[in-house]
Scaffold this motif. Structure first.
Motif, PDB file in Angstrom:
ATOM      1  N   ALA A  92      44.578 -35.780 -15.507  1.00 43.46           N
ATOM      2  CA  ALA A  92      45.655 -34.863 -15.365  1.00 43.46           C
ATOM      3  C   ALA A  92      46.986 -35.346 -16.159  1.00 43.46           C
ATOM      4  N   ALA A  93      47.037 -36.777 -15.899  1.00 43.68           N
ATOM      5  CA  ALA A  93      48.166 -37.497 -16.618  1.00 43.68           C
ATOM      6  C   ALA A  93      47.872 -37.627 -18.080  1.00 43.68           C
ATOM      7  N   GLU A  94      46.592 -37.786 -18.386  1.00 45.41           N
ATOM      8  CA  GLU A  94      46.254 -38.083 -19.887  1.00 45.41           C
ATOM      9  C   GLU A  94      46.282 -36.598 -20.434  1.00 45.41           C
ATOM     10  N   LEU A  95      46.068 -35.685 -19.777  1.00 49.15           N
ATOM     11  CA  LEU A  95      45.956 -34.224 -20.371  1.00 49.15           C
ATOM     12  C   LEU A  95      47.473 -33.855 -20.622  1.00 49.15           C
ATOM     13  N   ARG A  96      48.330 -34.280 -19.792  1.00 49.89           N
ATOM     14  CA  ARG A  96      49.705 -33.789 -19.864  1.00 49.89           C
ATOM     15  C   ARG A  96      50.293 -34.494 -21.273  1.00 49.89           C
ATOM     16  N   LEU A  97      49.693 -35.848 -21.438  1.00 49.15           N
ATOM     17  CA  LEU A  97      50.279 -36.594 -22.594  1.00 49.15           C
ATOM     18  C   LEU A  97      49.748 -35.744 -23.721  1.00 49.15           C
ATOM     19  N   ASP A 153      52.640 -39.763 -11.490  1.00 47.42           N
ATOM     20  CA  ASP A 153      53.197 -38.361 -11.149  1.00 47.42           C
ATOM     21  C   ASP A 153      54.275 -37.964 -12.182  1.00 47.42           C
ATOM     22  N   GLN A 154      55.181 -38.886 -12.745  1.00 44.06           N
ATOM     23  CA  GLN A 154      55.902 -38.604 -13.912  1.00 44.06           C
ATOM     24  C   GLN A 154      55.167 -38.193 -15.054  1.00 44.06           C
ATOM     25  N   LEU A 155      54.403 -38.778 -15.430  1.00 46.42           N
ATOM     26  CA  LEU A 155      53.505 -38.366 -16.468  1.00 46.42           C
ATOM     27  C   LEU A 155      52.818 -36.915 -16.350  1.00 46.42           C
ATOM     28  N   ILE A 156      52.268 -36.751 -15.186  1.00 49.31           N
ATOM     29  CA  ILE A 156      51.629 -35.423 -14.838  1.00 49.31           C
ATOM     30  C   ILE A 156      52.715 -34.236 -14.976  1.00 49.31           C
ATOM     31  N   ALA A 157      54.024 -34.429 -14.584  1.00 45.88           N
ATOM     32  CA  ALA A 157      54.862 -33.517 -14.700  1.00 45.88           C
ATOM     33  C   ALA A 157      55.915 -33.617 -15.784  1.00 45.88           C
ATOM     34  N   GLY A 158      55.445 -34.388 -16.763  1.00 47.46           N
ATOM     35  CA  GLY A 158      55.861 -34.189 -18.260  1.00 47.46           C
ATOM     36  C   GLY A 158      57.187 -34.965 -18.458  1.00 47.46           C
ATOM     37  N   GLU A 159      57.668 -35.692 -17.526  1.00 45.78           N
ATOM     38  CA  GLU A 159      58.891 -36.399 -17.568  1.00 45.78           C
ATOM     39  C   GLU A 159      58.790 -37.374 -18.402  1.00 45.78           C
TER      40      GLU A 159
END
Length: 222
Positions: free
Chosen positions: A156-161, A21-27
């Motif tokens: 989504a987490a990979e995408l946010r990265l 979730d932190q990855l998805i949020a860009g944190e």
């Protein structure tokens, strides 16, 4: 704190989900080194539990372990980006094509569009990106498959990265707020096939923009 010893699979999964979730949020940013001590204290778990969560996310390609250096947030390659968008087309375009206006996920799409516009006015580009992620997660929820929704959380987490590697988040996110709104309008008007086609165009434009931006960034950094 959860002391030494074996961690439960459910606890490990919860910690992995929280980090995702932190990855998805860009944190958490691409290439960032993760502090084992700080995260164990933050989640109030043992280091063994945290290491198990790290292993799960490393297997998913979201983290990488470097011997004698530690655990780092992964940095997606151009090949990864192409694959991510291939998956997104299969998930999101199909979900829209078969959706109906009264689906409960439509309300979440509406809320994400509203939030994205509000974040834009506040010039909160990370918030705009998070709202965008919620919009697309809601699109996948139209398929009524928990397995697909869970799978998209990893995507989504990979995408946010991928987004995290770009130097101009405003340019990246702003054009897509109203494109989200247009897709939503098609769906609400009972035009699911039009919404699906609009998503196909959206994803093609987004993919090209990210690849071009990464190529520019690579030239600058090099």
């Amino acid at each position: 704190m959860n002391g030494a010893g074996l961690s439960s699979p459910s606890l490990t999964a919860r910690i992995a989900a929280a980090l995702r979730d932190q990855l998805i949020a860009g944190e958490l940013k691409p290439g960032e080194r993760l502090s084992e001590a700080a995260l164990a204290a933050r989640f109030d778990v043992s280091r063994n539990t945290l290491r198990e969560a790290f292993r799960l996310l490393t297997k998913d390609g979201l983290l990488r372990h470097e011997p004698n250096r530690g655990v780092f947030v992964a940095v997606p390659s151009a090949a990864s980006i192409l694959d991510i968008y291939r998956v997104r087309r299969l998930l999101e375009c199909k979900a829209l094509a078969r959706a109906y206006p009264g689906h409960p996920a439509v309300a979440r799409m509406q809320a994400a569009v509203t939030e994205g516009r509000a974040r834009r006015e506040a010039r909160d580009w990370q918030g705009v990106g998070s709202a965008n992620m919620r919009f697309h997660a809601a699109v996948v929820d139209l398929a009524d498959s928990q397995r697909l929704s869970d799978f998209f959380a990893q995507v989504a987490a990979e995408l946010r990265l991928c987004f995290g590697q770009l130097h101009d988040p405003e340019l990246l996110h702003v054009p897509y707020i109203e494109m989200n709104a247009a897709i939503l309008a098609d769906l609400e008007a009972g035009r699911p096939e039009a919404a699906s086609q609009a998503m196909e165009r959206y994803l093609t434009q987004s993919e090209r923009m990210i690849l071009a931006a990464l190529a520019r960034a690579s030239r600058i950094d090099g």
